[in-house]
Write a protein that holds these residues in place. Structure first.
Motif, PDB file in Angstrom:
ATOM      1  N   PHE A 326      71.938  12.635  23.431  1.00  0.00           N
ATOM      2  CA  PHE A 326      71.986  12.981  22.011  1.00  0.00           C
ATOM      3  C   PHE A 326      73.290  13.707  21.670  1.00  0.00           C
ATOM      4  CE2 PHE A 326      71.354  16.015  18.564  1.00  0.00           C
ATOM      5  CZ  PHE A 326      71.002  15.148  17.547  1.00  0.00           C
ATOM      6  N   ILE A 327      73.699  14.644  22.530  1.00  0.00           N
ATOM      7  CA  ILE A 327      74.933  15.393  22.274  1.00  0.00           C
ATOM      8  C   ILE A 327      76.137  14.455  22.264  1.00  0.00           C
ATOM      9  CG2 ILE A 327      76.487  17.155  23.197  1.00  0.00           C
ATOM     10  CD1 ILE A 327      74.046  18.604  24.295  1.00  0.00           C
ATOM     11  N   GLN A 328      76.149  13.487  23.185  1.00  0.00           N
ATOM     12  CA  GLN A 328      77.295  12.590  23.303  1.00  0.00           C
ATOM     13  C   GLN A 328      77.340  11.554  22.186  1.00  0.00           C
ATOM     14  OE1 GLN A 328      76.616  11.133  27.297  1.00  0.00           O
ATOM     15  NE2 GLN A 328      78.130  12.523  28.161  1.00  0.00           N
ATOM     16  N   GLU A 329      76.186  11.017  21.811  1.00  0.00           N
ATOM     17  CA  GLU A 329      76.157   9.871  20.910  1.00  0.00           C
ATOM     18  C   GLU A 329      75.453  10.140  19.585  1.00  0.00           C
ATOM     19  OE1 GLU A 329      74.534   6.579  23.053  1.00  0.00           O
ATOM     20  OE2 GLU A 329      75.649   7.054  24.881  1.00  0.00           O
ATOM     21  N   LYS A 330      74.797  11.292  19.456  1.00  0.00           N
ATOM     22  CA  LYS A 330      74.026  11.616  18.246  1.00  0.00           C
ATOM     23  C   LYS A 330      72.916  10.601  17.988  1.00  0.00           C
ATOM     24  CE  LYS A 330      76.664  15.139  17.324  1.00  0.00           C
ATOM     25  NZ  LYS A 330      76.176  16.517  17.576  1.00  0.00           N
ATOM     26  N   GLU A 331      72.415   9.986  19.062  1.00  0.00           N
ATOM     27  CA  GLU A 331      71.383   8.961  18.944  1.00  0.00           C
ATOM     28  C   GLU A 331      70.167   9.323  19.779  1.00  0.00           C
ATOM     29  OE1 GLU A 331      74.223   4.990  18.358  1.00  0.00           O
ATOM     30  OE2 GLU A 331      73.073   5.276  20.205  1.00  0.00           O
ATOM     31  N   PHE A 332      68.998   8.839  19.340  1.00  0.00           N
ATOM     32  CA  PHE A 332      67.765   9.055  20.092  1.00  0.00           C
ATOM     33  C   PHE A 332      66.712   8.087  19.582  1.00  0.00           C
ATOM     34  CE2 PHE A 332      67.327  11.408  16.229  1.00  0.00           C
ATOM     35  CZ  PHE A 332      65.975  11.349  15.901  1.00  0.00           C
TER      36      PHE A 332
END
Length: 539
Positions: A326-332
């Motif tokens: 999440f921190i790296q890609e802002k995805e989940f």
């Protein structure tokens, strides 16, 4: 408004008898780069957009912007195109190292016709397979007011049909734009820092959240807060329990541009491991037994705002991997869903553990630690800032007195007794004790006799190797304070026929506060039974 005179540059290209198609292409690229300044808020995104525009319109496959870090004196890849995050992390150069270092030191462009034959080409990022590829590599310095601040490196821009010299000349123009972006970003960051400092001062004058303390340790914390708050950087708050990490997280949020959006707190240690993933990332209907409807997680609730992950050291290893992604890609993805979601959330994490030591032991992911440790802030214990103790005592007494609608003060002896205490529970212990003293005090001045049962007959002395009895005393003290407060509430109720309003008046509490205390100590059933008995006795 363009940052360079595009029309003047275009006229120069015409005079040079440049191919019209190439000239138009260059003009389009430069115009697009100039326009992004009005739309992007931070340097990293601006640089990424510059490289994207060049890739979309030119033959460029790979590029990096490497900037000088003034603190370390090293060159770091700040933005890239065609490199993975791991390859970017490898791109760290000394000022005298490789092609990049040579370009930075000489302030002159450098072209490598074939990277396989260039000893200065180090391939530190390992993004090019040297033995198989014939690649031309070009770099130009990024200078600001004649001083090198970085290097722009690319593969060929226009292909073999255009001379390398044209690539270099065009890159030099792009480098000028990048230098201006860097300068504007620095000015913008300085303005945001000044704005944060002013807002912090305003907060202190209007009872907003602020730090109490004039010690050098807390002055340094305040400087760090004001510096990092306006940025998007992840912050790791490190320090003992009770040192005010949550308050600092709140202040950072309130001083940022995210203030109008949510500040969501999650205690990673208080939520069972099997529920923590769904709490953070949400779940879909039917994801597990009892999931009767879809529910967004804390990250979605914090969209555009900040999330405060307390006790991050307690996060299970499996969830650490998901948080890292999440921190790296802002995805989940929500639990039970394959749909990828994106949110914009700033992460503020807190811990009372040594995460670096845990990562060395395999109990915490090293890559997650490095991602969280972008801007660490140490929150000092009270024993490290003894000069702040008196100010904190008076601050909490005023605060609690206002909440309980009482005018109450310390006697000189009581204040000295509290100042001499060791405060192993730090600020949290102090605030809780002051509230108890205000509740229990029957006078308008707190005396040592009221305080001594909570602290012992004399101030405790802290050592690096406490005795077993001293350790037990420190552990039992919160329970002792709670039990004494509970007994006082029960006694006041008994004296007033178990009528909450009368007991509250005797203790100087509002009825709402009294109701909270009864609920807190789980006394509702006792109060009901005793009131029934009291009525029967009267009849």
């Amino acid at each position: 408004m363009y940052l360079i005179d595009i029309h003047k540059w275009n006229s120069s290209c015409v005079k040079q008898d440049m191919n019209p198609d190439t000239r138009d292409l260059k003009l389009h690229v430069l115009s697009s780069i100039c326009e992004i300044i009005a739309h992007l808020p931070d340097l990293e995104n601006i640089l990424l957009e510059v490289l994207r525009i060049m890739s979309d319109n030119l033959s460029m496959k790979r590029a990096t912007v490497t900037l000088l870090d003034r603190k370390t004196g090293m060159l770091f890849i700040t933005a890239s195109h065609g490199l993975t995050p791991e390859e970017m992390r490898r791109g760290v150069y000394r000022l005298d190292e490789g092609v990049t270092g040579r370009i930075f030191q000489t302030g002159k462009p450098y072209a490598v016709p074939d990277i396989r034959k260039e000893p200065l080409f180090l391939n530190k990022t390992q993004s090019r397979t040297l033995e198989k590829q014939h690649l031309t590599f070009i770099g130009v310095p990024i200078t600001l007011q004649g001083i090198p601040i970085g290097v722009l490196n690319v593969d060929r821009l226009f292909g073999d049909h255009v001379s390398t010299q044209e690539d270099i000349e065009f890159l030099q123009v792009v480098a000028v734009l990048i230098a201006q972006f860097v300068s504007l970003n620095e000015q913008f960051q300085n303005l945001r820092a000044e704005n944060a400092s002013l807002r912090y001062k305003v907060s202190k004058g209007t009872d907003g959240p602020y730090i109490v303390g004039r010690s050098s340790a807390m002055q340094e914390v305040q400087r760090q807060i004001q510096r990092v708050a306006p940025t998007k950087a992840t912050v790791l708050l490190q320090g003992e329990s009770g040192t005010g990490k949550t308050l600092i997280g709140r202040i950072i949020h309130d001083l940022s541009e995210r203030k109008k959006f949510p500040f969501i707190k999650v205690n990673c240690a208080s939520i069972p491991e099997n529920l923590l993933e769904s709490e953070l990332f949400g779940f879909e209907k039917g994801a597990f037994t009892g999931a009767m409807a879809a529910k967004p997680g804390k990250f979605e609730e914090a969209d555009n705002g900040s999330i405060f992950l307390d006790e991050i050291g307690e996060l299970p290893l499996g969830l650490q991997a998901k948080l890292l992604r999440f921190i790296q890609e802002k995805e989940f993805e929500r639990l039970g869903s394959n749909k990828t979601r994106r949110v914009d959330v700033r992460i503020l994490a807190a811990t009372n553990k040594d995460l670096e030591a845990l990562s060395n032991q395999g109990a915490f992911r090293p890559d997650l630690f490095y991602r969280l440790n972008v801007f660490p802030i140490h929150t000092p214990a009270l024993r490290e800032r003894k000069e702040d103790i008196e100010g904190l005592l008076i601050h909490f007494l005023r605060k609690v007195s206002r909440e309980y609608n009482r005018e109450i003060h310390f006697s000189i002896d009581a204040l000295e007794l509290l100042k001499a205490h060791d405060w192993p529970g730090n600020v949290r212990e102090m605030e809780n004790l002051i509230e108890r003293l205000v509740i229990l005090s029957e006078q308008d001045r707190i005396q040592p006799e009221l305080i001594e049962p909570f602290l012992g007959s004399r101030p405790s002395t802290r050592t690096d190797s406490p005795s077993a009895s001293g350790t037990a005393q420190a552990v039992d003290k919160p329970a002792l304070l709670r039990e004494m407060e509970k007994r006082e509430i029960i006694a006041a109720l008994g004296r007033n026929g178990w009528v909450q309003a009368r007991a509250a008046k005797e203790l100087g509490l509002s009825q709402r506060q009294m109701g909270y205390k009864i609920s807190k100590f789980d006394l509702d059933a006792m109060v009901s039974v005793q009131r029934v008995r009291s009525r029967k006795n009267k009849s």
